[in-house]
Write an enzyme that holds these catalytic residues in place. Structure first.
Site, PDB file in Angstrom:
ATOM      1  N   HIS A   1       0.695  -1.128   0.151  1.00  0.00           N
ATOM      2  CA  HIS A   1       0.046   0.020  -0.038  1.00  0.00           C
ATOM      3  C   HIS A   1       0.749   1.091   0.069  1.00  0.00           C
ATOM      4  O   HIS A   1       1.848   1.433   0.670  1.00  0.00           O
ATOM      5  CB  HIS A   1      -0.948   0.006   1.118  1.00  0.00           C
ATOM      6  CG  HIS A   1      -2.122  -0.877   1.088  1.00  0.00           C
ATOM      7  ND1 HIS A   1      -1.986  -2.166   1.201  1.00  0.00           N
ATOM      8  CD2 HIS A   1      -3.359  -0.807   0.723  1.00  0.00           C
ATOM      9  CE1 HIS A   1      -2.933  -2.840   1.017  1.00  0.00           C
ATOM     10  NE2 HIS A   1      -4.004  -2.025   0.563  1.00  0.00           N
TER      11      HIS A   1
ATOM     12  N   LYS B   1     -14.186   4.848   4.976  1.00  0.00           N
ATOM     13  CA  LYS B   1     -14.546   5.998   4.100  1.00  0.00           C
ATOM     14  C   LYS B   1     -16.228   5.888   3.637  1.00  0.00           C
ATOM     15  O   LYS B   1     -16.754   6.820   3.324  1.00  0.00           O
ATOM     16  CB  LYS B   1     -13.603   5.593   2.657  1.00  0.00           C
ATOM     17  CG  LYS B   1     -13.560   6.546   1.727  1.00  0.00           C
ATOM     18  CD  LYS B   1     -12.626   6.321   0.686  1.00  0.00           C
ATOM     19  CE  LYS B   1     -13.017   6.637  -0.943  1.00  0.00           C
ATOM     20  NZ  LYS B   1     -13.851   5.512  -1.491  1.00  0.00           N
TER      21      LYS B   1
END
Length: 967
Positions: A172, A601
């Site tokens: 990531h 999110k």
């Protein structure tokens, strides 16, 4: 600045010691370490760039410090005037200097944490489990379980032998520091630790001082900015470097400490070498997740072969040392027969070896056996190298190790023989360490997971059904899809041949399955399906594995990410487990992955945390009903907004019965460096994962009371509504977000190989979770972490004033709730709405200012509710160490925040003009030159005015270092 700064640091230190008397100990050395590194750096800065530039750095620092004292926005504007008056070269140097100082502050902190840990161990203190900066080591955990919780030593040993922690390293893009700098930082850390060691001689001190100076200067002179994005192969090599540098030797060292800790509670056995205590997996080169154009089937193949080559090379580099140790002549008859047989059939001399190149005589039987192991390791390495370089190898498979059992067999023979001859003490030396390495790392070093979006499998099956003229798989109902998939899985006919028309996307998916079929099965771990919503998503992958002739199919792991998917996950798993074919296939074992980033999110941190908690409970319940042992794979990021936080607290706050000795968790981006960057960090990471997993299983946290659950459910509805009404429904939000943060400029950092959006166009929904969190972290507003909390608490307390008391009780007694609140409190301690207000003033159009003000009012209200529930007057009043660390770096970060805001203004607004003062930096060079031109020359293709892009990127990197989080 050095003296004044030292005084300022000392005064902050004194204030902190007064804040909570007796809490910050007298032997705390953080201030001393920080001041030493800062002194050295400022001397270097003056030597390289002159007194005037050092004075400019000092002026910026002091204006920041004045702002931190009173939070007067005028100080930020004064600071902005100083920073915008600098010419491009000076601006880059100052941004670089503050970024560098924050990295040095991090190093001072790491050395101090290690120092404090050693002091605690010497005193025999138990760790304070409620404190985010401490964690139990393995010995403390054993003693706590036996002495405080009345578990028998045998129960502890039995649980330990059967537990597994699988750490999954992912690429990531959150590691914003280049590897070149990480290595220099490691050397600075080592110098600092040695300088403060006892009994250091004056000569040693002088040499260490010189080395420290050299490394700090080398780090400052290194370009911090990656000029090209890394490829997946680069990311994999960066990830693998941690194995080479710390993990490889760290695992046997840690397991020895476990043996010692067992001895200290009365267990006179060692952890069996094949006990799967620690395992490692990777996503680097396997993580496609929809459209990652750079992760191709060829990349996956290369990454697996490279890891295989590295593993055999590391074993090979140790085998001669082991041959030197194994000089004994006594052995059991089984080993003697094998050694004599090998002696008769072996080649005479092997000149390409350094040691033992002549044939070993049968009077040294262990060396004969290990010599054969060495030959096979050499061939295994060379075959992987040939396949990697040319795609073929003339070394036959019979001459190499193709599976770990072949490799372990001669080593186990040596171990048994030594024990049979009364030499167990020798067997339990380097040979045991080697056996433990082989059991942990195998022949593939790490097992590679493959991750792909469910839609991509649907594309392939749709192409097949259309080609067979039986309809469109994509348009079929879930029931029809399942019926067809199960019919095909139960049959034996091949589904398609070489005449199947393939788009580029379909070919990519099928070629990936072909790589799984081609390479040894021990290269791979799980096949993870992102955006999984139904049983057909899992059955589709099972069918594609069979059709592509994957001999040992990978376990298929659905990943549930968004709030609705998490809510639907238990029912989806129940439907899957009710299919007879599938239950027979999994043999009573299933893995499910839950995503912390996208759920946060999608719904905000409060609702995501609670839904993740409930989903785990429900999925475990469903698995128990069907007699399935379930492993939950936690996809946690490094930041709080993406599920991060201190490891031990995160594990100990999971619902009871959800870990049961099996933990699988991602270690992402910058967290890899924080966990494995140094030997002592690696050791601590392995301890904290193993200790917390053991404790969770043997001393599970309490379950929430029904009235707590009811209150959490009500608050989660309010929190989600508040979060979504602002992030997804408020028409002004997207424009405000793009203007108020550096989200649009994030991609210029080149910190990852994958695009920052799943789809090239689109709003917040298509933005990946990492840049979403990154952008808000840069402005120190942290909106995704706290938005929704305030509305939820306000609703609960307004509805019934007694709910405040209930929330306070939940905070005191329920680990999950306490950890959730503490982590948000920590984020508030790092936040500063004044910086967000400055960004609004400079970057946001005036018609959006009231919207920004309303968000900041929400921030303050949420903070007040949080303190009320935690029973705190000030943020972090119960954790002075953390408060100390955050306060020390505030003035550095503020300078970078202001520099970033004004740089963005200059980039985005062509009508914004500044008056530059004369160039102030001097620089030593072989020929007279303009240092500004030299610095700007590093980025000749920038579309912005000279120096602005590099200044911006340096502020991003510095703030990320200061917040100790990127995304």
């Amino acid at each position: 600045m050095a003296n004044r700064n030292l005084e300022k640091l000392a005064s902050i230190d004194a204030q902190l010691r007064l804040l909570v008397p007796g809490k910050v100990s007298e032997d705390d050395k953080l201030i001393e370490y920080d001041a030493l590194l800062l002194d050295k750096f400022l001397d270097i800065l003056q030597d390289l760039h002159g007194e005037d530039l050092k004075e400019a750095v000092q002026e910026c620092y002091e204006l920041s410090a004045e702002y931190e004292g009173k939070h007067d926005p005028k100080k930020l504007e004064e600071l902005g005037s100083v920073l915008t008056s600098l010419d491009p070269g000076d601006s880059i140097v100052i941004a670089k200097a503050f970024s560098h100082m924050l990295n040095l502050a991090n190093l001072a902190e790491e050395v101090q944490i290690a120092y404090r840990r050693r002091i605690k161990l010497k005193r025999g203190d138990f760790a304070d489990e409620a404190n985010a900066t401490t964690e139990s080591d393995i010995e403390e955990t054993f003693k706590k379980l036996v002495l405080k919780l009345n578990k028998s030593p045998e129960e502890v040993f039995d649980a330990l032998k059967n537990q597994t922690v699988d750490l999954v390293l992912t690429a990531h893009p959150t590691q914003s520091v280049r590897r070149s700098l990480l290595q220099k930082h490691g050397r600075i850390r080592n110098c600092l630790a040695q300088l403060y060691a006892k009994d250091i001689t004056p000569d040693d001190k002088q040499e260490l001082d010189e080395a420290l100076h050299r490394e700090i200067q080398a780090a400052f002179r290194t370009d911090e900015i990656r000029r090209t994005p890394p490829t997946p192969q680069d990311e994999m090599r960066a990830g693998m470097s941690y194995f080479h540098e710390t993990i490889w030797k760290g695992v046997p060292k840690f397991l020895r400490r476990v043996d010692t800790a067992l001895k200290n509670i009365g267990i006179n056995e060692r952890v069996p070498y094949n006990a799967p205590l620690i395992q490692f997996s990777s996503w680097m080169g396997g993580d496609r997740d929809g459209k990652h154009p750079r992760v191709t089937p060829e990349v996956t193949r290369d990454v697996c072969l490279l890891a295989r080559m590295m593993a055999s090379n590391m074993y090979f580099s140790q085998i001669e040392d082991l041959m030197f140790e194994m000089s004994m002549w006594r052995c059991n008859s089984e080993l003697r027969v094998r050694a004599e047989e090998l002696y008769r059939t072996a080649r005479r001399d092997v000149k390409h070896y350094i040691e033992f190149w002549k044939q070993v005589p049968p009077t040294e039987p262990y060396r004969v056996i290990l010599g054969d192991v060495r030959d096979k390791l050499y061939n295994t390495r060379e075959r992987s190298r040939h396949l990697l370089a040319h795609g073929i190898s003339d070394i036959p498979e019979e001459a190499v190790y193709t599976n770990v059992e072949q490799f372990l067999e001669p080593l186990e023979l040596c171990y048994r023989s030594l024990c049979d001859c009364g030499d167990r003490v020798i067997a339990d030396g380097s040979l045991l360490d080697f056996l433990r390495q082989v059991s942990t790392f195998g022949l593939s070093l790490v097992k590679l997971d493959i991750r792909q979006e469910s839609d991509r499998h649907t594309d392939v099956l749709d192409a097949i059904t259309q080609h067979l003229e039986i309809g469109s798989y994509r348009e079929w109902s879930e029931e029809k899809r399942q019926e067809w998939l199960l019919a095909e899985l139960s049959g034996k006919r091949p589904l398609f041949g070489s005449d199947l028309p393939k788009t580029e996307e379909v070919k990519d998916v099928l070629d990936t399955f072909n790589v799984l079929a081609e390479l040894p099965s021990d290269c791979f771990g799980a096949y993870i399906i992102s955006m999984a919503t139904s049983p057909s998503d899992v059955l589709a992958v099972e069918l594609l594995q069979r059709e592509c002739h994957v001999k040992h199919p990978l376990r298929v792991v659905p990943l549930f990410e968004k709030l609705a998917d998490l809510e639907a996950a238990p029912a989806a798993m129940a439907r899957l487990f009710s299919i007879d074919w599938y239950r027979n296939r999994i043999d009573g074992k299933q893995e499910v992955m839950i995503g912390y980033s996208d759920s946060g999110k999608d719904a905000g941190r409060f609702s995501a945390a609670w839904q993740l908690y409930k989903a785990q409970e429900e999925i475990i319940k469903v698995a128990k009903e069907f007699g399935v042992k379930l492993v939950i794979f936690h996809g946690r990021g490094g930041t709080v907004g993406r599920g991060g936080g201190p490891t031990h607290l995160a594990i100990l706050s999971q619902p009871p019965d959800t870990i049961h000795g099996s933990l699988r968790v991602t270690v992402q981006g910058e967290v890899i460096e924080q966990s494995f960057g140094e030997e002592h960090l690696c050791f601590r990471t392995l301890q904290r994962f193993c200790a917390a997993t053991l404790e969770h299983g043997m001393n599970p946290p309490i379950s929430p009371r029904p009235e707590w659950r009811e209150l959490m459910d009500q608050m989660a509805v309010v929190a989600t509504e508040e979060y979504r009404s602002i992030v997804f429904k408020e028409p002004r939000f997207v424009e405000y977000f793009r203007l108020a943060t550096p989200e649009l400029e994030y991609g210029r950092m080149n910190i990852g190989s994958r695009p920052s959006k799943r789809k090239p166009s689109g709003g917040i929904e298509s933005l990946r979770a990492i840049p979403w969190i990154f952008a808000w972290t840069q402005t120190r507003f942290h909106l995704p972490v706290w938005l929704g909390f305030g509305a939820a608490f306000k609703h609960a307390i307004k509805k019934d004033s007694k709910n405040l008391q209930m929330l306070q009780e939940m905070y005191k007694t329920w680990p999950f709730f306490r950890v959730t609140i503490d982590l948000v409190e920590m984020v508030f301690a790092k936040g500063d709405p004044g910086i967000a207000a400055l960004n609004d003033k400079l970057l946001v159009s005036e018609d959006l200012w009231p919207f920004g003000e309303s968000l900041r009012a929400n921030y303050e209200e949420t903070k007040d509710y949080l303190l009320k529930i935690a029973g705190h007057r000030d943020l972090l009043e119960g954790d002075p160490y953390l408060k100390q660390r955050i306060r020390l770096r505030d003035s550095y970060i503020t300078t970078l925040n202001v520099c970033q805001a004004y740089t963005l203004k200059r980039i985005r607004d062509p009508n914004y003009h500044v008056t530059l003062r004369p160039h102030i930096s001097k620089e030593y060079a072989a020929e007279p030159s303009k240092p500004a031109d030299e610095l700007i020359h590093l980025n000749p293709t920038s579309e912005y005015a000279p120096g602005l892009e590099d200044t911006l990127i340096l502020t991003m990197k510095g703030i990320a270092a200061g917040m100790q989080n990127t995304g």
